[in-house]
Write a protein that holds these residues in place. Sequence first.
Motif, PDB file in Angstrom:
ATOM      1  N   ILE A   2       0.831  -1.198   0.000  1.00  0.00           N
ATOM      2  CA  ILE A   2       0.000   0.000   0.000  1.00  0.00           C
ATOM      3  C   ILE A   2       0.870   1.255   0.000  1.00  0.00           C
ATOM      4  O   ILE A   2       0.560   2.237  -0.662  1.00  0.00           O
ATOM      5  CB  ILE A   2      -0.978  -0.002   1.196  1.00  0.00           C
ATOM      6  N   GLN A   3       2.003   1.200   0.694  1.00  0.00           N
ATOM      7  CA  GLN A   3       2.891   2.359   0.739  1.00  0.00           C
ATOM      8  C   GLN A   3       3.368   2.767  -0.656  1.00  0.00           C
ATOM      9  O   GLN A   3       3.572   3.950  -0.912  1.00  0.00           O
ATOM     10  CB  GLN A   3       4.098   2.077   1.631  1.00  0.00           C
ATOM     11  N   LYS A   4       3.534   1.795  -1.538  1.00  0.00           N
ATOM     12  CA  LYS A   4       4.000   2.097  -2.893  1.00  0.00           C
ATOM     13  C   LYS A   4       2.982   2.900  -3.702  1.00  0.00           C
ATOM     14  O   LYS A   4       3.349   3.655  -4.590  1.00  0.00           O
ATOM     15  CB  LYS A   4       4.332   0.813  -3.652  1.00  0.00           C
ATOM     16  N   ILE A   5       1.699   2.711  -3.417  1.00  0.00           N
ATOM     17  CA  ILE A   5       0.673   3.385  -4.210  1.00  0.00           C
ATOM     18  C   ILE A   5      -0.116   4.420  -3.415  1.00  0.00           C
ATOM     19  O   ILE A   5      -0.989   5.074  -3.951  1.00  0.00           O
ATOM     20  CB  ILE A   5      -0.304   2.364  -4.832  1.00  0.00           C
ATOM     21  N   ASP A   6       0.204   4.584  -2.147  1.00  0.00           N
ATOM     22  CA  ASP A   6      -0.502   5.522  -1.274  1.00  0.00           C
ATOM     23  C   ASP A   6       0.041   6.934  -1.485  1.00  0.00           C
ATOM     24  O   ASP A   6       0.815   7.454  -0.690  1.00  0.00           O
ATOM     25  CB  ASP A   6      -0.359   5.089   0.183  1.00  0.00           C
ATOM     26  N   ASP A  10      -2.355   8.479   3.314  1.00  0.00           N
ATOM     27  CA  ASP A  10      -3.365   8.305   4.356  1.00  0.00           C
ATOM     28  C   ASP A  10      -3.400   6.878   4.895  1.00  0.00           C
ATOM     29  O   ASP A  10      -4.242   6.528   5.707  1.00  0.00           O
ATOM     30  CB  ASP A  10      -4.753   8.724   3.851  1.00  0.00           C
ATOM     31  N   GLY A  11      -2.474   6.035   4.434  1.00  0.00           N
ATOM     32  CA  GLY A  11      -2.391   4.658   4.921  1.00  0.00           C
ATOM     33  C   GLY A  11      -3.377   3.714   4.274  1.00  0.00           C
ATOM     34  O   GLY A  11      -3.491   2.556   4.676  1.00  0.00           O
ATOM     35  N   GLU A  12      -4.114   4.191   3.295  1.00  0.00           N
ATOM     36  CA  GLU A  12      -5.114   3.366   2.622  1.00  0.00           C
ATOM     37  C   GLU A  12      -4.935   3.462   1.109  1.00  0.00           C
ATOM     38  O   GLU A  12      -4.357   4.407   0.592  1.00  0.00           O
ATOM     39  CB  GLU A  12      -6.527   3.836   2.997  1.00  0.00           C
ATOM     40  N   PHE A  15      -9.658   4.479  -4.366  1.00  0.00           N
ATOM     41  CA  PHE A  15      -9.966   4.071  -5.735  1.00  0.00           C
ATOM     42  C   PHE A  15      -9.010   4.690  -6.747  1.00  0.00           C
ATOM     43  O   PHE A  15      -8.518   4.003  -7.651  1.00  0.00           O
ATOM     44  CB  PHE A  15     -11.418   4.426  -6.085  1.00  0.00           C
ATOM     45  N   ASP A  16      -8.729   5.981  -6.620  1.00  0.00           N
ATOM     46  CA  ASP A  16      -7.833   6.646  -7.570  1.00  0.00           C
ATOM     47  C   ASP A  16      -6.442   6.026  -7.551  1.00  0.00           C
ATOM     48  O   ASP A  16      -5.810   5.841  -8.597  1.00  0.00           O
ATOM     49  CB  ASP A  16      -7.741   8.148  -7.279  1.00  0.00           C
ATOM     50  N   GLU A  17      -5.952   5.705  -6.362  1.00  0.00           N
ATOM     51  CA  GLU A  17      -4.630   5.082  -6.239  1.00  0.00           C
ATOM     52  C   GLU A  17      -4.637   3.681  -6.838  1.00  0.00           C
ATOM     53  O   GLU A  17      -3.688   3.264  -7.496  1.00  0.00           O
ATOM     54  CB  GLU A  17      -4.197   5.053  -4.772  1.00  0.00           C
ATOM     55  N   PHE A  18      -5.736   2.961  -6.629  1.00  0.00           N
ATOM     56  CA  PHE A  18      -5.880   1.629  -7.208  1.00  0.00           C
ATOM     57  C   PHE A  18      -5.882   1.711  -8.738  1.00  0.00           C
ATOM     58  O   PHE A  18      -5.229   0.918  -9.412  1.00  0.00           O
ATOM     59  CB  PHE A  18      -7.159   0.951  -6.701  1.00  0.00           C
ATOM     60  N   VAL A  19      -6.600   2.673  -9.287  1.00  0.00           N
ATOM     61  CA  VAL A  19      -6.645   2.850 -10.739  1.00  0.00           C
ATOM     62  C   VAL A  19      -5.241   3.140 -11.267  1.00  0.00           C
ATOM     63  O   VAL A  19      -4.827   2.581 -12.291  1.00  0.00           O
ATOM     64  CB  VAL A  19      -7.645   3.959 -11.135  1.00  0.00           C
ATOM     65  N   CYS A  20      -4.493   3.992 -10.584  1.00  0.00           N
ATOM     66  CA  CYS A  20      -3.115   4.292 -10.997  1.00  0.00           C
ATOM     67  C   CYS A  20      -2.272   3.025 -11.019  1.00  0.00           C
ATOM     68  O   CYS A  20      -1.505   2.790 -11.954  1.00  0.00           O
ATOM     69  CB  CYS A  20      -2.484   5.318 -10.063  1.00  0.00           C
TER      70      CYS A  20
END
Length: 102
Positions: A2-6, A10-12, A15-20
Amino acid sequence: MIQKIDYNCDGECDFDEFVCLMVMTLAKADHEEEELVTVFKRFDKNGDGEICASDLIQIMKELGQEIDIDEAHDIIFAIDRDSDGSVNFLEFVQMMMFDTKD
């Protein structure tokens, strides 16, 4: 992970980060597939969509490693999953990316 895409820290994974993450993953996969297609086409000397023994002999000679027809058939046999005497793109990808013994 999660740290790589957060990106907003915010520690989570929102959706936008998941899409990226998915866009980056798919772009990488597309690039790898393009590379495999390019390499396959280089081996498929006669352009028929299959790598046969004569194609293999020719590319190996270009690479400075001459092999004879028996060696070429042995290599094809080891990769040829559908037993048609040649290597199609799917068999090539499986050989390049996965264990062919399964």
